[in-house]
Design a protein around this motif. Sequence first.
Motif, PDB file in Angstrom:
ATOM      1  N   GLU A  55     -58.149   2.935 -54.912  1.00  0.00           N
ATOM      2  CA  GLU A  55     -59.393   2.373 -55.409  1.00  0.00           C
ATOM      3  C   GLU A  55     -60.305   2.037 -54.234  1.00  0.00           C
ATOM      4  OE1 GLU A  55     -58.521  -0.470 -59.001  1.00  0.00           O
ATOM      5  OE2 GLU A  55     -56.860  -0.535 -57.625  1.00  0.00           O
ATOM      6  N   SER A  56     -61.544   1.674 -54.543  1.00  0.00           N
ATOM      7  CA  SER A  56     -62.398   1.209 -53.458  1.00  0.00           C
ATOM      8  C   SER A  56     -61.797  -0.089 -52.938  1.00  0.00           C
ATOM      9  CB  SER A  56     -63.831   1.001 -53.944  1.00  0.00           C
ATOM     10  OG  SER A  56     -63.852   0.259 -55.135  1.00  0.00           O
ATOM     11  N   ARG A  65     -62.266   7.673 -41.321  1.00  0.00           N
ATOM     12  CA  ARG A  65     -63.211   7.558 -40.218  1.00  0.00           C
ATOM     13  C   ARG A  65     -62.521   7.219 -38.906  1.00  0.00           C
ATOM     14  NH1 ARG A  65     -69.036   5.845 -42.196  1.00  0.00           N
ATOM     15  NH2 ARG A  65     -69.051   7.114 -44.071  1.00  0.00           N
ATOM     16  N   PHE A 104     -69.025  14.174 -46.349  1.00  0.00           N
ATOM     17  CA  PHE A 104     -69.170  12.864 -46.987  1.00  0.00           C
ATOM     18  C   PHE A 104     -69.453  12.979 -48.480  1.00  0.00           C
ATOM     19  CE2 PHE A 104     -70.269  12.563 -42.590  1.00  0.00           C
ATOM     20  CZ  PHE A 104     -69.683  11.396 -42.173  1.00  0.00           C
ATOM     21  N   GLN A 105     -69.456  11.790 -49.111  1.00  0.00           N
ATOM     22  CA  GLN A 105     -69.671  11.742 -50.557  1.00  0.00           C
ATOM     23  C   GLN A 105     -71.095  12.097 -50.961  1.00  0.00           C
ATOM     24  OE1 GLN A 105     -68.606   8.061 -52.420  1.00  0.00           O
ATOM     25  NE2 GLN A 105     -69.496   8.649 -54.361  1.00  0.00           N
ATOM     26  N   TYR A 256     -48.228   0.973 -59.125  1.00  0.00           N
ATOM     27  CA  TYR A 256     -49.658   1.149 -58.910  1.00  0.00           C
ATOM     28  C   TYR A 256     -50.072   2.579 -59.235  1.00  0.00           C
ATOM     29  CZ  TYR A 256     -54.174   1.505 -56.636  1.00  0.00           C
ATOM     30  OH  TYR A 256     -55.500   1.736 -56.385  1.00  0.00           O
ATOM     31  N   GLY A 259     -50.212   3.006 -62.810  1.00  0.00           N
ATOM     32  CA  GLY A 259     -51.426   2.409 -63.359  1.00  0.00           C
ATOM     33  C   GLY A 259     -52.621   3.329 -63.175  1.00  0.00           C
ATOM     34  N   LEU A 260     -52.706   3.917 -61.979  1.00  0.00           N
ATOM     35  CA  LEU A 260     -53.813   4.833 -61.707  1.00  0.00           C
ATOM     36  C   LEU A 260     -53.762   6.032 -62.644  1.00  0.00           C
ATOM     37  CD1 LEU A 260     -54.163   5.205 -57.827  1.00  0.00           C
ATOM     38  CD2 LEU A 260     -55.706   4.046 -59.402  1.00  0.00           C
ATOM     39  N   ALA A 263     -54.729   5.202 -66.083  1.00  0.00           N
ATOM     40  CA  ALA A 263     -56.137   4.844 -66.263  1.00  0.00           C
ATOM     41  C   ALA A 263     -57.066   6.048 -66.188  1.00  0.00           C
ATOM     42  CB  ALA A 263     -56.547   3.829 -65.200  1.00  0.00           C
ATOM     43  N   THR A 264     -56.527   7.203 -65.801  1.00  0.00           N
ATOM     44  CA  THR A 264     -57.380   8.380 -65.668  1.00  0.00           C
ATOM     45  C   THR A 264     -57.723   8.944 -67.038  1.00  0.00           C
ATOM     46  OG1 THR A 264     -56.333   8.879 -63.577  1.00  0.00           O
ATOM     47  CG2 THR A 264     -57.564  10.652 -64.611  1.00  0.00           C
ATOM     48  N   LEU A 278     -52.949  -1.826 -65.659  1.00  0.00           N
ATOM     49  CA  LEU A 278     -53.149  -2.745 -64.550  1.00  0.00           C
ATOM     50  C   LEU A 278     -54.153  -3.797 -64.944  1.00  0.00           C
ATOM     51  CD1 LEU A 278     -53.374  -0.348 -61.507  1.00  0.00           C
ATOM     52  CD2 LEU A 278     -51.406  -1.551 -62.412  1.00  0.00           C
ATOM     53  N   GLY A 280     -56.544  -7.177 -63.901  1.00  0.00           N
ATOM     54  CA  GLY A 280     -57.224  -7.723 -62.739  1.00  0.00           C
ATOM     55  C   GLY A 280     -57.780  -6.659 -61.819  1.00  0.00           C
ATOM     56  N   GLU A 281     -58.135  -7.089 -60.629  1.00  0.00           N
ATOM     57  CA  GLU A 281     -58.773  -6.197 -59.688  1.00  0.00           C
ATOM     58  C   GLU A 281     -58.073  -6.254 -58.355  1.00  0.00           C
ATOM     59  OE1 GLU A 281     -63.059  -6.269 -59.479  1.00  0.00           O
ATOM     60  OE2 GLU A 281     -63.071  -7.556 -61.240  1.00  0.00           O
TER      61      GLU A 281
ATOM     62  N   ASP C 190     -63.934   1.142 -60.418  1.00  0.00           N
ATOM     63  CA  ASP C 190     -62.728   1.920 -60.219  1.00  0.00           C
ATOM     64  C   ASP C 190     -62.097   2.273 -61.556  1.00  0.00           C
ATOM     65  OD1 ASP C 190     -62.182   2.368 -57.449  1.00  0.00           O
ATOM     66  OD2 ASP C 190     -62.128   0.191 -57.250  1.00  0.00           O
ATOM     67  N   THR C 191     -61.318   3.344 -61.537  1.00  0.00           N
ATOM     68  CA  THR C 191     -60.718   3.816 -62.776  1.00  0.00           C
ATOM     69  C   THR C 191     -59.893   2.759 -63.490  1.00  0.00           C
ATOM     70  OG1 THR C 191     -60.146   5.568 -61.241  1.00  0.00           O
ATOM     71  CG2 THR C 191     -59.923   6.044 -63.569  1.00  0.00           C
ATOM     72  N   GLN C 196     -60.220  -1.255 -68.449  1.00  0.00           N
ATOM     73  CA  GLN C 196     -60.366  -2.650 -68.894  1.00  0.00           C
ATOM     74  C   GLN C 196     -61.723  -2.896 -69.533  1.00  0.00           C
ATOM     75  OE1 GLN C 196     -59.653  -5.365 -65.646  1.00  0.00           O
ATOM     76  NE2 GLN C 196     -57.850  -4.257 -64.942  1.00  0.00           N
TER      77      GLN C 196
END
Lengths: 343, 294, 326
Positions: A55-56, A65, A104-105, A256, A259-260, A263-264, A278, A280-281, C190-191, C196
């Motif tokens: 995640e970010s 980098r 880059f993005q 984790y 969870g990822l 969540a996709t 998952l 919370g953050e 985020d995903t 949520q």
Amino acid sequence: MQARRDELPPSVDVRDLVVQFRVRAPGVGPRVVVRAVDGVSLRVGRGATVGLVGESGSGKSTFGRALLRLAPASGGSVRIEGEDVLGAGHRELRALRQRAQMVFQNPIGSLNTRMRVGRIVREPLDIQRIGDRVSRRARVRELLDQVGLPRDAEGRYPHELSGGQQQRIALARALASAPSLIICDEPVAALDVSIQAQVLEVLKDVQRATGVSYLFISHDLNVVRHLAHETYVMYLGGVVEHGPSASVFASPRHPYTRGLVAATPVADPERARRSPLLRGEIPSPMEVPPGCRFHTRCPFAEERCREEAPVLGETGDGGRVACHFWRELPREDPRAAPTRGGA
Amino acid sequence: MSAVPVSVRDATGPTVTVPRWWRGLSWRALVGAGGVAAFLVAAVLAGAVSPYSPDALAIGSRLEGPSAAHLLGTDQLGRDVLTRILYGLRPSLESGFAAIMMAAVVGVALGLPSGYFGSLVDTVVTRVLDLLVAWPAVFLALAIVLLLGTGELQVIVAIGLAEVPVFSRLVRSIAMVAARSDHVVAARAAGASSLRIMLRHVLPFVVTPLVVQFAIAAPQALVAEASLNYLGLGTHPPAPSLGAMVSEGQSFLAYAAGPIVFPILVIVALVVSLTLLADGLQDRLDPRSRIGAR
Amino acid sequence: MAAGTETVLDVENLRVSSGARGERRVLVRGVSLTVGRRRTVALVGESGSGKTLTGLALMGLTPAGTAVAAERLLVGGVDLTRMSEPEFARVRGRRIAMVFQNPMEALNPVLRVGHQFSQVLTRNLGVSRSDARDRARELLDSVGVSDARRRLGQYPFEMSGGMLQRMMIALALAAEPDLLVADEPTTALDTTLQAQVMALLAERREDVGMGMVLVSHDLGLVAEYADEVNVMYAGRVVERAPTREMFASPVHPYTLALLRTVREIASPGTDRLSSIPGSPPPLDDPGSGCAFAPRCSFATAECTAVVPELKGVAEGHDVACVRSER
């Protein structure tokens, strides 16, 4: 060829890389040291694509980098084609930067909008003094061909082109000095799906043609699974799982990663709606939890997780996972049983 | 096989074609540009237009009002006022331009590294500029004249120096943003040196706002130039200058208004033209004042 | 009032244009939508499809210099096309609310969140300041923010994007609107947070009893959370169908191609992704005939000649393509 490739040192070999920043907490806090990357080891073989997901706030972009010393590393080692990056002097570093490049993005943000496309792509050749005027021109044409841009793009400005085409320019520029590694930081995240597919195909074509390897940093599991042979999963500055992409995504071991994966979103209304596994953050990197850094969000966390940090251990089938209890976790995965049906 | 090549023409979104520079200029800008151009031509052609020499004395016809022979009359020494205005425009425009040019060059030289490197370089540059700003511009000019004596060059340096902080801060703020953008990181990744990045990847983004600032500073510089000449710190008599004409004419205001009113009107007209041009340019070039700019 | 009817949004032939009279450019070319209570209707499309502009037009929030026109724009039975801007402003936030992509930009960075909450609540609910504070806490409770008192005392930058989006949802739904326009509500998140927040939106939709327009580029998200899908391309709806039907048997070549690409990327075995060649046309210049024709593998001469109209191919399933008309 294949045999020789194996003898060569990998495109990039990172050991226990640490990147830390001194930042001030929001408001008027004291300066604190934040470990954005906390002892990450990673290796990208020649001609391979390695995915780095998270995640970010996971530190994945900072890690990318730091490999080019665009973020300050404070520990560990980075070797590009066997040569030390972190200890390199000014001149050596410049030479090393020929061998590893970045995409880059945000395509338009990563291009100098006051330069024409031809000059953007040629610039690395000018900087590194590769070839003469004539050969540089020819090389630019070749690069534009390679990334599927029309010839007349050369004389245009980046903003006259579409997002997908801009990303091709960025890729052409990255390829100019014939690097061994390209670090792609969310290269398709800003693009529409139909354009994403075009750019992903170009990336694959280029790899087949030049043998360049990619470190593919992304939050998009589908894209990473599609492209990467191997995947590392990062959380709060550390790697929690690593293995062949197929097994990491098909049977994730770490809670984790599970969870990822859960969540996709999947473009199929017949599948059960995903439950937010998952809660919370991701915590702020300024407040990394003790013990297992994931325990605050882990549905399976126990006392031991709060006290003892797990190490990245072999799973026995080519993967590695940093979890005390990965063996004991329930097998089934909310996404594992596809109920594909309907009309 | 490479992937499907796509034609450049079907780019996403409204394609932004670089417009001819004058397209979209407002009437203000056009009026301003016209005025400035007229004054420039007048200054350049001064010798060709006027039948008199700026220094030609005619004791017999002093402080005359406008007539067919002297369109704007004569001054206390019988010199043709129109001729002196035309010749006086030259040093005004020259020193104004030179002063801003100097301010822009020094401003870029200071602001670019200041914004790009940040930290220590930035601190030093910012402190030096703060010192410069702390002085009122007139004292600055007086100090320079005290050090270097009077003359056109001194006027240029004085005005230029006073304008340096404005330019430097502008450049610094843009350079700071540009230095953190991905295209600069990409250039660093390609092995470009700091100098190269500053010149090729940061400076181009400074140019447009610099042009706008140039136009904004021009009328200020002009007024400053006239003021310094009025104070007698600039050109040496009998060389004509708009500011000096006002100053000289002052003593004879009771007898004739022409020698003082006409130079003032010219200064005002020139300043208004420049301001209109600056305003129009800013609307045209400054993306912040345009709607829907992306 | 709205209570009797099931429909909370009824738009007919919505058009958005920009530019001065001389060179007016049409951006959204006639979108019609119907949203029922407790239903989610999705507008999907790529960037430049006009989906966001359509969402903003429903709110009367299109950028300066644009004009919105519609045959009919009924929200909860009230016709918004006949309203003056001050009247419309009173409707916004009460009958019709919006959640934006970036919650950080939707809040004033220099004011405490609680202050912004009470401003909106006193205005939209007509309650006193102290009542607004209590209400704010209740609202935050309803979106799963537990330590409401502390949160309200914070500034936006002290909170994460996910937390802010929860708060924005709470704020948008304070007046229990008839309709919520959610413009890419989870794209900046985020995903793991996406799931949520979408679950929260679905839950609140049921509680409040509102209809929802979900504007998104993400077919996966739409598949999971929408009841009906409208696929937009170059300012028009090119296909409309109930979600299951749309994903099971898409008809328009654009929908087909998009879905194929999304599924290919998601399935591990794909060797070569089939991408749609080219890129979408500028919104203000879709070319003649069907805007998708230049990228369509089925295109014929007919396609560039006429603009196909939305026509029914099945119950509730409309397609704008000459091929489907046979």
